[in-house]
Design an enzyme around this catalytic site. Sequence first.
Site, PDB file in Angstrom:
ATOM      1  CG  ASN A 148      -0.539  -0.196   2.288  1.00 57.25           C
ATOM      2  OD1 ASN A 148       0.734  -0.712   2.704  1.00 57.25           O
ATOM      3  ND2 ASN A 148      -1.341   0.039   3.551  1.00 57.25           N
ATOM      4  CD  GLU A 246       4.425  -0.751  13.121  1.00 62.42           C
ATOM      5  OE1 GLU A 246       3.271  -0.588  13.109  1.00 62.42           O
ATOM      6  OE2 GLU A 246       5.460  -0.449  13.834  1.00 62.42           O
ATOM      7  CB  CYS A 280      -2.157  -0.240   8.469  1.00 61.12           C
ATOM      8  SG  CYS A 280      -1.123   1.233   8.579  1.00 61.12           S
ATOM      9  CD  GLU A 453       9.417   0.477  12.315  1.00 56.55           C
ATOM     10  OE1 GLU A 453      10.318   0.899  12.776  1.00 56.55           O
ATOM     11  OE2 GLU A 453       9.658  -0.327  11.395  1.00 56.55           O
TER      12      GLU A 453
HETATM   13  P1  NAD Z   1       0.370  -9.208   3.200  1.00 58.19           P
HETATM   14  O1  NAD Z   1       0.179  -9.685   4.488  1.00 58.19           O
HETATM   15  O2  NAD Z   1      -0.576 -10.039   2.201  1.00 58.19           O
HETATM   16  O3  NAD Z   1       1.710  -9.025   2.441  1.00 58.19           O
HETATM   17  C1  NAD Z   1       2.597  -8.146   3.422  1.00 58.19           C
HETATM   18  C2  NAD Z   1       3.819  -8.516   2.678  1.00 58.19           C
HETATM   19  O4  NAD Z   1       4.175 -10.124   3.185  1.00 58.19           O
HETATM   20  C3  NAD Z   1       4.089  -8.967   1.216  1.00 58.19           C
HETATM   21  O5  NAD Z   1       5.276  -8.587   0.651  1.00 58.19           O
HETATM   22  C4  NAD Z   1       3.957 -10.291   0.964  1.00 58.19           C
HETATM   23  O6  NAD Z   1       4.382 -10.770  -0.126  1.00 58.19           O
HETATM   24  C5  NAD Z   1       4.741 -11.025   1.983  1.00 58.19           C
HETATM   25  N1  NAD Z   1       4.386 -12.290   2.522  1.00 58.19           N
HETATM   26  C6  NAD Z   1       3.014 -12.926   2.514  1.00 58.19           C
HETATM   27  N2  NAD Z   1       2.950 -14.227   2.954  1.00 58.19           N
HETATM   28  C7  NAD Z   1       4.136 -14.324   3.700  1.00 58.19           C
HETATM   29  C8  NAD Z   1       5.064 -15.246   4.509  1.00 58.19           C
HETATM   30  N3  NAD Z   1       4.350 -16.332   4.674  1.00 58.19           N
HETATM   31  N4  NAD Z   1       6.086 -15.125   4.734  1.00 58.19           N
HETATM   32  C9  NAD Z   1       6.572 -13.754   4.589  1.00 58.19           C
HETATM   33  N5  NAD Z   1       6.209 -12.948   3.934  1.00 58.19           N
HETATM   34  C10 NAD Z   1       5.099 -13.032   3.265  1.00 58.19           C
HETATM   35  O7  NAD Z   1      -0.361  -7.780   3.457  1.00 58.19           O
HETATM   36  P2  NAD Z   1      -0.823  -6.642   2.085  1.00 58.19           P
HETATM   37  O8  NAD Z   1      -2.048  -7.025   1.655  1.00 58.19           O
HETATM   38  O9  NAD Z   1       0.639  -6.720   1.296  1.00 58.19           O
HETATM   39  O10 NAD Z   1      -0.837  -5.356   3.006  1.00 58.19           O
HETATM   40  C11 NAD Z   1      -2.015  -5.082   3.825  1.00 58.19           C
HETATM   41  C12 NAD Z   1      -2.211  -5.165   5.083  1.00 58.19           C
HETATM   42  O11 NAD Z   1      -1.231  -4.620   5.605  1.00 58.19           O
HETATM   43  C13 NAD Z   1      -3.222  -4.895   5.836  1.00 58.19           C
HETATM   44  O12 NAD Z   1      -3.600  -5.609   6.617  1.00 58.19           O
HETATM   45  C14 NAD Z   1      -2.820  -3.259   6.618  1.00 58.19           C
HETATM   46  O13 NAD Z   1      -3.424  -3.131   7.449  1.00 58.19           O
HETATM   47  C15 NAD Z   1      -1.215  -3.763   6.792  1.00 58.19           C
HETATM   48  N6  NAD Z   1      -0.382  -2.640   6.926  1.00 58.19           N
HETATM   49  C16 NAD Z   1      -0.020  -2.415   8.166  1.00 58.19           C
HETATM   50  C17 NAD Z   1       0.883  -1.280   8.504  1.00 58.19           C
HETATM   51  C18 NAD Z   1       1.261  -0.662   9.589  1.00 58.19           C
HETATM   52  O14 NAD Z   1       2.215   0.194   9.677  1.00 58.19           O
HETATM   53  N7  NAD Z   1       0.684  -1.054  10.913  1.00 58.19           N
HETATM   54  C19 NAD Z   1       1.071  -0.559   7.189  1.00 58.19           C
HETATM   55  C20 NAD Z   1       0.641  -0.884   5.956  1.00 58.19           C
HETATM   56  C21 NAD Z   1      -0.112  -1.888   5.932  1.00 58.19           C
END
Ligand code: NAD
Length: 474
Positions: A148, A246, A280, A453
């Site tokens: 995102n 996060e 998020c 962070e």
């Molecule tokens: P996601 O969990 O699908 O993917 C995040 C990352 O993890 C990607 O790079 C993905 O390739 C990787 N990934 C997936 N499976 C994995 C595994 N088994 N092992 C290691 N890496 C793996 O999330 P998304 O759809 O990319 O992002 C959206 C989510 O992120 C939402 O839930 C959002 O709230 C959260 N988010 C949180 C913050 C924060 O600071 N708290 C900031 C931005 C997004």
Amino acid sequence: MSFKNFLAGRWVDGDDILEVEDPATGETVAEAPLAGEVTLERALEAARKSAERGDLAAMVPQRRADLMRRIAQEIRSIAAEGAELLTRESGKRLSDARAEFDEAAAYFDYYGGMADKMEGKHIPLGPNYVDYTVLEPVGVSAQVVPWNFPVSLAARSLAPALATGNAVIVKSPELDPLGLTVLARALEAAEVPEGAVSILNGTGIDLGAKLVASSRIDQIVFTGSVPTGQAILRAAAENVTPSLMELGGKSAAIAFDDADLDTLLESVRWGIFFNAGQVCSAMSRLLVQRGLYNRAVEACAALANSLSVGHGLDEADHTPVISARQLGGIAQMVSAAIRDGAIAAAGGAPLARAGHFMAPTVLRDVRPDSRIALEEVFGPVLCMIPFDTEEEAIAIANGTEFGLVAGVFTHDLSRAHRVASKLRAGQVFVNEWFAGGIATPFGGIGKSGFGREKGVEALFNYVRTKNVAISLKR
Ligand code: NAD
């Protein structure tokens, strides 16, 4: 333009390729190489050696600070090019993509300013001892980034990790990895020591899972969804790898009867419709006191309907969500909510046009215990819920498994403080959603994760304290 993997200062092809799509049109933007196991092994080897040599840790701290500021300058010099690419691959508005690069540069400036100020302390143990603490880098930091805000979120963790002398391997998000290759060029131009940083593109299942399961990393920094965070924590348990999580949110704003409606609307505009709601810390629930509720619903619906829709390069107010899959999930949750009794005051379905566009949606009379009020949608969907008393509003706001951010809108300062103290969230905004910045600590409670962070506090994620106790007795 080539989008190779940045492997310890060198550019390498992948084992496979992945087509990166423009979410506004469905057209292919570029082919990105996917790093395979061999590339990951080489990155791990290079990072370990860099950490052991102390490429960054042994640098005179002021020189490390200079390096960080050089990275910031280099990011600014490629920001225009990077922003256009980021818009094409993520769908976001060009000015927002540009702001991501500017924010990334700001992280390097900010943490550059701290690189020579990480001080230990002296602990008095009486005349027979000298005792002091040293803040050592953790070693190799493995960082997994979501799609995102790929560039600014990568910089959010990369900058404090490098400023404190660590080696870093970044796993970029497979849906929009191109902006991070531009960031890697800035690192190269700033002459980051070879081996200190690798930025690899790959899927979560393959590259991400292998990276976090490696026994050769010293830390995991994960930003993403709760299920992925849980899978990563299970992998981390095997090697007892310290982790920073996060995760997602279902954040609530509470607007009391005395809230200024224009101020509230400005916050709704950015709180839930910025980046098509894929934030998020989005304001995904808006709890409004009964006296203001109907007017607030009307105003929010009018706001949603007023947003221009289009391509991010054309600076449309409202841009697509990242993928067909994401759009399908959002649409499914919204139609289930409507079946469950919520009323669509605006939007409510995908838009009939090319690309992955969800109509800016305002749902009124959402039941606080319904699925859409409890689970993250990660799209442009505002859930409006009426309330009568302060206690009721706090209970609804705190009634999910998440605890990322929360907001209070009121002119009553005592109430603002009182409610802020009772909200279960890592940060509370008063009268302005997203108030704060790179200097203010950010992180969650509950399923929103743990660790902080941003701000000075984040630096302490990337160091560990060693105590040295010296006996002076003869
Ligand atoms: P996601 O969990 O699908 O993917 C995040 C990352 O993890 C990607 O790079 C993905 O390739 C990787 N990934 C997936 N499976 C994995 C595994 N088994 N092992 C290691 N890496 C793996 O999330 P998304 O759809 O990319 O992002 C959206 C989510 O992120 C939402 O839930 C959002 O709230 C959260 N988010 C949180 C913050 C924060 O600071 N708290 C900031 C931005 C997004």
